[in-house]
Design a protein around this motif. Sequence first.
Motif, PDB file in Angstrom:
ATOM      1  N   SER A 247       4.138   0.992  -5.395  1.00 30.66           N
ATOM      2  CA  SER A 247       3.438  -0.001  -6.205  1.00 30.66           C
ATOM      3  C   SER A 247       2.444  -0.801  -5.338  1.00 30.66           C
ATOM      4  CB  SER A 247       4.434  -0.950  -6.861  1.00 30.66           C
ATOM      5  OG  SER A 247       5.331  -0.247  -7.699  1.00 30.66           O
ATOM      6  N   GLU A 248       1.361  -1.181  -5.971  1.00 26.75           N
ATOM      7  CA  GLU A 248       0.370  -2.013  -5.285  1.00 26.75           C
ATOM      8  C   GLU A 248       0.880  -3.446  -5.140  1.00 26.75           C
ATOM      9  OE1 GLU A 248      -3.273  -1.840  -7.352  1.00 26.75           O
ATOM     10  OE2 GLU A 248      -3.584   0.324  -7.044  1.00 26.75           O
ATOM     11  N   VAL A 249       0.666  -4.029  -3.953  1.00 32.01           N
ATOM     12  CA  VAL A 249       1.086  -5.410  -3.685  1.00 32.01           C
ATOM     13  C   VAL A 249      -0.105  -6.352  -3.845  1.00 32.01           C
ATOM     14  CG1 VAL A 249       2.100  -6.968  -2.006  1.00 32.01           C
ATOM     15  CG2 VAL A 249       2.904  -4.598  -2.177  1.00 32.01           C
ATOM     16  N   LEU A 250      -1.190  -6.063  -3.169  1.00 38.22           N
ATOM     17  CA  LEU A 250      -2.418  -6.861  -3.303  1.00 38.22           C
ATOM     18  C   LEU A 250      -3.563  -6.044  -2.741  1.00 38.22           C
ATOM     19  CD1 LEU A 250      -2.850  -9.628  -0.597  1.00 38.22           C
ATOM     20  CD2 LEU A 250      -1.171  -7.790  -0.388  1.00 38.22           C
ATOM     21  N   THR A 251      -4.770  -6.512  -2.991  1.00 39.15           N
ATOM     22  CA  THR A 251      -5.976  -5.847  -2.511  1.00 39.15           C
ATOM     23  C   THR A 251      -6.820  -6.831  -1.721  1.00 39.15           C
ATOM     24  OG1 THR A 251      -6.012  -4.345  -4.404  1.00 39.15           O
ATOM     25  CG2 THR A 251      -8.072  -4.619  -3.198  1.00 39.15           C
ATOM     26  N   LEU A 270      -3.468  -2.857  11.251  1.00 34.36           N
ATOM     27  CA  LEU A 270      -3.324  -2.887  12.704  1.00 34.36           C
ATOM     28  C   LEU A 270      -1.891  -3.144  13.123  1.00 34.36           C
ATOM     29  CD1 LEU A 270      -6.494  -4.859  13.920  1.00 34.36           C
ATOM     30  CD2 LEU A 270      -6.094  -2.396  13.901  1.00 34.36           C
ATOM     31  N   SER A 271      -1.269  -4.142  12.558  1.00 30.79           N
ATOM     32  CA  SER A 271       0.049  -4.584  13.027  1.00 30.79           C
ATOM     33  C   SER A 271       1.138  -3.648  12.541  1.00 30.79           C
ATOM     34  CB  SER A 271       0.316  -6.015  12.553  1.00 30.79           C
ATOM     35  OG  SER A 271       0.286  -6.039  11.151  1.00 30.79           O
ATOM     36  N   GLU A 272       2.242  -3.732  13.204  1.00 26.32           N
ATOM     37  CA  GLU A 272       3.397  -2.904  12.856  1.00 26.32           C
ATOM     38  C   GLU A 272       4.016  -3.416  11.573  1.00 26.32           C
ATOM     39  OE1 GLU A 272       5.859   0.018  12.673  1.00 26.32           O
ATOM     40  OE2 GLU A 272       4.451  -0.136  14.338  1.00 26.32           O
ATOM     41  N   SER A 273       4.185  -2.539  10.598  1.00 30.88           N
ATOM     42  CA  SER A 273       4.763  -2.933   9.313  1.00 30.88           C
ATOM     43  C   SER A 273       6.073  -2.210   9.044  1.00 30.88           C
ATOM     44  CB  SER A 273       3.775  -2.637   8.190  1.00 30.88           C
ATOM     45  OG  SER A 273       3.516  -1.240   8.120  1.00 30.88           O
ATOM     46  N   ASP A 274       6.634  -1.632  10.071  1.00 34.33           N
ATOM     47  CA  ASP A 274       7.892  -0.891   9.903  1.00 34.33           C
ATOM     48  C   ASP A 274       7.767   0.222   8.878  1.00 34.33           C
ATOM     49  OD1 ASP A 274       8.998  -2.601  11.755  1.00 34.33           O
ATOM     50  OD2 ASP A 274       9.837  -3.954  10.233  1.00 34.33           O
ATOM     51  N   GLY A 275       6.558   0.657   8.615  1.00 45.46           N
ATOM     52  CA  GLY A 275       6.351   1.719   7.657  1.00 45.46           C
ATOM     53  C   GLY A 275       6.569   1.308   6.228  1.00 45.46           C
ATOM     54  N   ALA A 276       6.686   0.005   5.988  1.00 47.05           N
ATOM     55  CA  ALA A 276       6.973  -0.474   4.630  1.00 47.05           C
ATOM     56  C   ALA A 276       5.725  -0.568   3.787  1.00 47.05           C
ATOM     57  CB  ALA A 276       7.669  -1.823   4.693  1.00 47.05           C
ATOM     58  N   PHE A 277       4.534  -0.637   4.407  1.00 45.09           N
ATOM     59  CA  PHE A 277       3.304  -0.829   3.648  1.00 45.09           C
ATOM     60  C   PHE A 277       2.219   0.104   4.182  1.00 45.09           C
ATOM     61  CE2 PHE A 277       5.634  -4.842   3.665  1.00 45.09           C
ATOM     62  CZ  PHE A 277       5.687  -5.150   2.315  1.00 45.09           C
ATOM     63  N   ILE A 288       3.444  -0.791  -1.301  1.00 50.99           N
ATOM     64  CA  ILE A 288       4.753  -0.737  -0.656  1.00 50.99           C
ATOM     65  C   ILE A 288       5.236   0.714  -0.677  1.00 50.99           C
ATOM     66  CG2 ILE A 288       5.940  -1.318  -2.812  1.00 50.99           C
ATOM     67  CD1 ILE A 288       8.023  -2.810  -1.077  1.00 50.99           C
ATOM     68  N   THR A 289       5.810   1.130   0.418  1.00 50.97           N
ATOM     69  CA  THR A 289       6.248   2.534   0.530  1.00 50.97           C
ATOM     70  C   THR A 289       7.752   2.684   0.425  1.00 50.97           C
ATOM     71  OG1 THR A 289       6.342   2.342   2.936  1.00 50.97           O
ATOM     72  CG2 THR A 289       4.251   3.075   1.944  1.00 50.97           C
ATOM     73  N   GLN A 290       8.490   1.565   0.456  1.00 52.79           N
ATOM     74  CA  GLN A 290       9.955   1.630   0.421  1.00 52.79           C
ATOM     75  C   GLN A 290      10.455   0.723  -0.685  1.00 52.79           C
ATOM     76  OE1 GLN A 290      11.538   0.624   4.288  1.00 52.79           O
ATOM     77  NE2 GLN A 290      10.187   2.048   5.384  1.00 52.79           N
ATOM     78  N   SER A 291      11.728   0.894  -0.992  1.00 55.40           N
ATOM     79  CA  SER A 291      12.362   0.033  -1.973  1.00 55.40           C
ATOM     80  C   SER A 291      12.583  -1.351  -1.359  1.00 55.40           C
ATOM     81  CB  SER A 291      13.703   0.621  -2.411  1.00 55.40           C
ATOM     82  OG  SER A 291      14.394  -0.305  -3.227  1.00 55.40           O
ATOM     83  N   PRO A 292      12.349  -2.448  -2.101  1.00 55.56           N
ATOM     84  CA  PRO A 292      12.558  -3.783  -1.541  1.00 55.56           C
ATOM     85  C   PRO A 292      13.975  -3.995  -1.054  1.00 55.56           C
ATOM     86  CG  PRO A 292      11.298  -3.904  -3.554  1.00 55.56           C
ATOM     87  CD  PRO A 292      11.771  -2.492  -3.442  1.00 55.56           C
ATOM     88  N   ALA A 293      14.928  -3.349  -1.654  1.00 59.73           N
ATOM     89  CA  ALA A 293      16.323  -3.526  -1.210  1.00 59.73           C
ATOM     90  C   ALA A 293      16.536  -2.986   0.190  1.00 59.73           C
ATOM     91  CB  ALA A 293      17.271  -2.883  -2.194  1.00 59.73           C
ATOM     92  N   TYR A 300       6.462 -10.501   5.718  1.00 57.59           N
ATOM     93  CA  TYR A 300       5.757  -9.572   6.599  1.00 57.59           C
ATOM     94  C   TYR A 300       4.349 -10.150   6.848  1.00 57.59           C
ATOM     95  CZ  TYR A 300       9.345  -5.992   5.932  1.00 57.59           C
ATOM     96  OH  TYR A 300      10.531  -5.296   5.925  1.00 57.59           O
ATOM     97  N   GLU A 301       4.014 -10.175   8.141  1.00 60.12           N
ATOM     98  CA  GLU A 301       2.679 -10.621   8.525  1.00 60.12           C
ATOM     99  C   GLU A 301       1.884  -9.383   8.950  1.00 60.12           C
ATOM    100  OE1 GLU A 301       1.273 -13.499   8.315  1.00 60.12           O
ATOM    101  OE2 GLU A 301       3.009 -14.714   7.745  1.00 60.12           O
ATOM    102  N   LEU A 302       0.943  -8.966   8.116  1.00 57.49           N
ATOM    103  CA  LEU A 302       0.115  -7.796   8.390  1.00 57.49           C
ATOM    104  C   LEU A 302      -1.279  -8.241   8.805  1.00 57.49           C
ATOM    105  CD1 LEU A 302       1.063  -5.629   5.262  1.00 57.49           C
ATOM    106  CD2 LEU A 302       2.251  -5.783   7.454  1.00 57.49           C
ATOM    107  N   HIS A 303      -1.986  -7.361   9.557  1.00 57.65           N
ATOM    108  CA  HIS A 303      -3.370  -7.611   9.927  1.00 57.65           C
ATOM    109  C   HIS A 303      -4.208  -6.424   9.475  1.00 57.65           C
ATOM    110  CE1 HIS A 303      -1.432 -10.545  12.538  1.00 57.65           C
ATOM    111  NE2 HIS A 303      -2.618 -11.179  12.527  1.00 57.65           N
ATOM    112  N   VAL A 304      -5.174  -6.687   8.637  1.00 56.20           N
ATOM    113  CA  VAL A 304      -6.050  -5.655   8.094  1.00 56.20           C
ATOM    114  C   VAL A 304      -7.369  -5.699   8.853  1.00 56.20           C
ATOM    115  CG1 VAL A 304      -7.264  -4.827   6.049  1.00 56.20           C
ATOM    116  CG2 VAL A 304      -4.961  -5.794   5.842  1.00 56.20           C
TER     117      VAL A 304
END
Length: 843
Positions: A247-251, A270-277, A288-293, A300-304
């Motif tokens: 599912s899309e989180v934001l754009t 750029l930043s490490e997202s643990d493969g979640a995004f 999001i690539t994984q289930s929230p559970a 999560y602090e991401l850098h685009v």
Amino acid sequence: MRLDRQAALALGLLRLCLAQVNFAPHFFDNGVGSTNGNMALFSLPEDTPVGSHVYTLNGTDPEGDPVSYHISFDPSSRSVFSVDPNFGNITLVEELDREVAEKVVILVTDANDEAPRFIQEPYIVHVPEDTPPGSSIFKVHALDKDTGSGGSVTYFLQNMQSTKFAMDRHSGVLRLRPGTTLDYEKARAHFVTVVAKDGGGRLRGADVVFSATTTVTVNVDDVQDMTPVFVGTPYYGYVYEDTIPGSEVLTVAAMDGDRGKPNHILYSLLSESDGAFEINETSGTISITQSPAQLQREVYELHVQVTEVSSAGSPAAQAIVPVTIRIVDLNNHPPTFYGENGPQNRFELSMYEHPPQGEILRGLKITVNDSDQGANAKFNLRLVGPGGIFRVVPQTVLNEAQVTIIVENSAAIDFEKFKVLTFKLLAIEVNTPEKFSSTADVVIQLLDTNDNVPKFTSHYYIARIPENVPGGSNVLAVTAVDPDTGPWGEVKYSIYGSGADLFLIHPSTGIVYTQPWASLDAEATARYNFYVKAEDMEGRYSLAEVFVTLLDVNDHYPQFGKSIQEKTMVLGTPVKIEATDQDAEEPNNLVDYSIIRVEPANVFDINEHTGEIRLKNSIRSLEALRNITPSGVYTWSLEVQAKDRGSPSFSTTASLKIDITDTEMLSRSPMDAFLMQTKDNPMKAVGVLAGIMAIVVAITVLVSTATFWRNRKSNKVLPVRRVLRKRPSPAPGTVRIEWLKFNRTKAAAKFVLQEDAPNENRNNHSQGSPPPPRAPAPPPPPGMAPSTAAAPWTVPTVSGSLSPPQPQCSPKPKALGSPMQSALVSELRQKFEKNNVASKAYF
């Protein structure tokens, strides 16, 4: 003296060569007869020696580059000139022959009748924004059909102060000013007004100059010199607990900072997202690539990173933006208020009234929280209660916030109006179907402050009291109210002002009373004006004005004047008595007059208001009075009364003697008239007598002084004359002048002018000295003709004085010849004795 045909053909093919320039160079047109410039209308004598320097070419390049000079000749003509390529000097290399040329040239002098005209308009130029300062960007060209100076054209900018551009005046080349750059992002176009002006000339006998204007539109072309720009920052995203992977989180969105020709943009994480995004490199959508559970973190602090891709396919400028993503659950929690010890739905606070505007209620420690995430945790806060007094911030909360209550209307927080202020703090969700909400009570106990000034119930007070009130009497009571409580509401009264000396005020009750020793008198001061002051414990006060009016009390008796003892009444003329009452107001100071007793008989009427006493209408002559008084004495004794109209009324009586006479008796002698005129004013009589005596003495002194100097010149000494008091038996030679004759008094005997006889024993004069001169006879009596007198009357040459005689030696004055004179003398005698003035006058 013109050039031959071959030279003319050669001069028609001149040109300038300039390498690597944007705009062609040009010659200077210096006019007919010039030896430098463009060789227009150049002429040369045919006998000019070969090798002579005959002209100098002169030109310039708009870009400022160096120029070189060359001459081209027609292939069918001879090359008669050579030119120095660096300096433009032209030299004659072959001999000239005028006769060879058969063509005749006729020159027509030109007039400046044409204006410059721009050609090839409109002028629109595109310039990159990174064009270096000082670069040439465009050239305008204007033609003037005139020749000479009238056909020469110069260029300049119409507004040179506020432009980024400069103009070459000869070539018409438009340059970017040194030190100036263009910026597509600030201004995409510039409009430059250029003026072309000819060199001026004569037209119809006058010097004229023509000009023309045009506009150059400079369009700035964008250049890739800006980094990408993110829009819609900051970026927050929320992932709910039931979100499906993928599912899309934001754009996120970015664009090339260069808007003219933007580059293509690619997105990456750029930043490490643990493969979640993951992010779509072209759209910027984060999914999001994984289930929230399965996620291990709540935030999560991401850098685009966004990268521009040039038209050549190589990466260009880059930019980075942070993105915060919060993992939230479903909307299953309502907003909740917390105190310092946990959830709480009642908050209490004590505060003083009228806090400063904008003050924060720091005694309230309130936190509001919604445990849900995302939109489920967004709710509004507001206060429910009396409006406009407080406001709550923030008004919109996401998840959690510290609640702050701020004073909005300080004047409404008034202890005298509200002792307790109660509000409800309401939190209600915004975007959820459930609209969960919660409330908490906010109770504010107000504390009083000294915010009020004591105020009198009236701005002024008026009191009226009798003037005879005893000292310490109450005058009035003033009242001031202070709405504050406790000691701040206690009022202390005081009094001050110029009219407050006779009054006191009780500091607590506000009762104004007179000083214990005060004695009020309406006749002295009828009105008092002063101020009362009401003051609280901190010195806040107000004033009121007090007016006290004394009511007059009938406390004065009427008083007769000093001239009431004896009066002389002429038949037909009234006499007046007068009494005054010192009371301040009517009717206490109004006086009525009456006659209480009359002897020998009542022959008078009195006006009760004016005090005028008249004979009764039935008595019109002295004959009528003679029947009443057979003794022939026209003197009446009266007892008169003056009575005021006050309540109770006061009266005063006085004894009065009235001598009655008529106008016939007054005309019998001047002395009678004098006595009648001065009977009510003895000081006037004394003044007249003193004046006469002063004149007599002055004349006597003058005569004595003259006699002394006459005798001194003749060496004769006269006997000394001195002033003596009157003796019982006058010595021989004494001159006595009787000034006044009285019937019942000895006052006339007090004023006698006399001279002593010579006393040889007293003076050391020789026996041979002549006797003093005899005194002249007294003046003739009134009515006697001067011819019947014994001798002319003269001023005696004696010195004298007015001296009081010895009482035992005073001769009795002769009785006056009428009752009227007797009465006047009696009245004058009483006034003399009362004032005790006449007996003290000496000269």
